[in-house]
Design an enzyme around this catalytic site. Structure first.
Site, mmCIF file in Angstrom:
data_model
loop_
_atom_site.group_PDB
_atom_site.id
_atom_site.type_symbol
_atom_site.label_atom_id
_atom_site.label_comp_id
_atom_site.label_asym_id
_atom_site.label_seq_id
_atom_site.Cartn_x
_atom_site.Cartn_y
_atom_site.Cartn_z
ATOM 1 N N ASN A 169 1.111 12.400 -7.274
ATOM 2 C CA ASN A 169 0.111 13.130 -6.504
ATOM 3 C C ASN A 169 -1.236 12.420 -6.442
ATOM 4 O OD1 ASN A 169 -1.292 15.663 -5.388
ATOM 5 N ND2 ASN A 169 -2.344 15.341 -7.339
ATOM 6 N N TYR A 220 -6.143 4.713 4.327
ATOM 7 C CA TYR A 220 -5.376 5.898 3.939
ATOM 8 C C TYR A 220 -4.065 5.967 4.721
ATOM 9 C CZ TYR A 220 -4.436 10.719 2.572
ATOM 10 O OH TYR A 220 -3.859 11.847 2.041
ATOM 11 N N LYS A 227 -0.279 5.544 2.995
ATOM 12 C CA LYS A 227 0.715 6.621 3.022
ATOM 13 C C LYS A 227 1.980 6.190 3.758
ATOM 14 C CE LYS A 227 -1.486 9.702 0.619
ATOM 15 N NZ LYS A 227 -1.008 10.099 -0.726
#
Length: 241
Positions: free
Chosen positions: A88, A164, A168
């Site tokens: 996470n 980002y 991802k």
């Protein structure tokens, strides 16, 4: 069954990670809450312990290879197992908002910002998977959840926030790779988009609470033996890569 499971949740001091740790503990897991600073992760663990949850704090910067090795050593030494891994921990280092004149565009972003984002969002999960899968194999059961984002979907890739988005997308690729390599084993690997959540990263304008976002992550962490592996999900439903 879950009373015997040990879950490792990174970035567990607040937001999504804290909600996931609480929900997994409520389901009967012993949860090792991993955080970067001692004060914040110990305070978070203490709050959950006060509610009767079985959780323990662990201080580690998951971008540090030696810290990940030390975490794996603790798991083997103290517990002899690790059944659930929730990757996470993540960062968003670029300016927020499409109006940001610098850093929000792939055409001008500092590559060092992209590299630092990759270190946490993609390379740290790789190290953690490599460190913890042997324990899962030893015990014949495992669930790995990579907390991803719709911002990493190639099918609907937008502009801005290149570090980002790229990190991802890389995390999604790691999900597919490891799921295929573990195919036929009792270890399942999936990516989950929690949606836009009201966390420190998501901001207060987000459409979901951290608790709402955590539900899909917990679902993937507790999949039954006939559950899916190698997928990308939001709210327990498949979404495009």
């Amino acid at each position: 069954m879950l009373a015997q499971k040990l879950a490792v949740v990174t970035g567990a001091a607040r937001g999504l990670g804290l909600s996931v740790a609480r929900e997994l503990a409520a389901a009967g897991c012993l949860v090792l809450m991993v955080g970067r600073t001692a004060e914040t992760i110990e305070d978070a663990a203490r709050d959950l312990q006060a509610l009767g949850h079985k959780v323990l704090p662990h201080v580690a910067d998951v971008t540090d290879a030696s810290a990940v090795a030390a975490l794996a050593a603790r798991l083997r030494r103290e517990f002899g197992r690790a059944d659930i891994l929730v990757n996470n921990a993540g960062v968003l280092l670029e300016p927020r908002g499409f109006a940001a004149p610098e850093g929000a565009s792939a055409l001008v972003v500092d590559p060092e910002i992209v590299a630092a984002t990759y270190a946490c969002n993609a390379l740290a999960p790789l190290r953690l998977i490599q460190a913890i899968v042997p324990l899962m194999r030893d015990n014949g059961w495992g669930r790995i959840v990579n907390v991803s984002s719709g911002m990493g979907q190639l099918a609907d890739m937008g502009g801005c926030w290149p570090g980002y988005r790229m990190s991802k997308a890389a995390l999604n690729a790691l999900t597919r790779l490891t799921a295929r390599e573990l195919e036929g084993s009792p270890i399942k690997v999936n990516a989950v988009c929690p949606g836009w959540c009201r966390t420190e990263m998501g901001g207060q304008d987000a459409t979901r609470s951290a608790d709402e976002g955590a539900q899909g992550i917990v679902w993937a962490a507790l999949l039954p033996d006939d559950g899916p592996s190698g997928g990308f999900f939001r709210d327990g439903k498949p979404i495009d890569w």
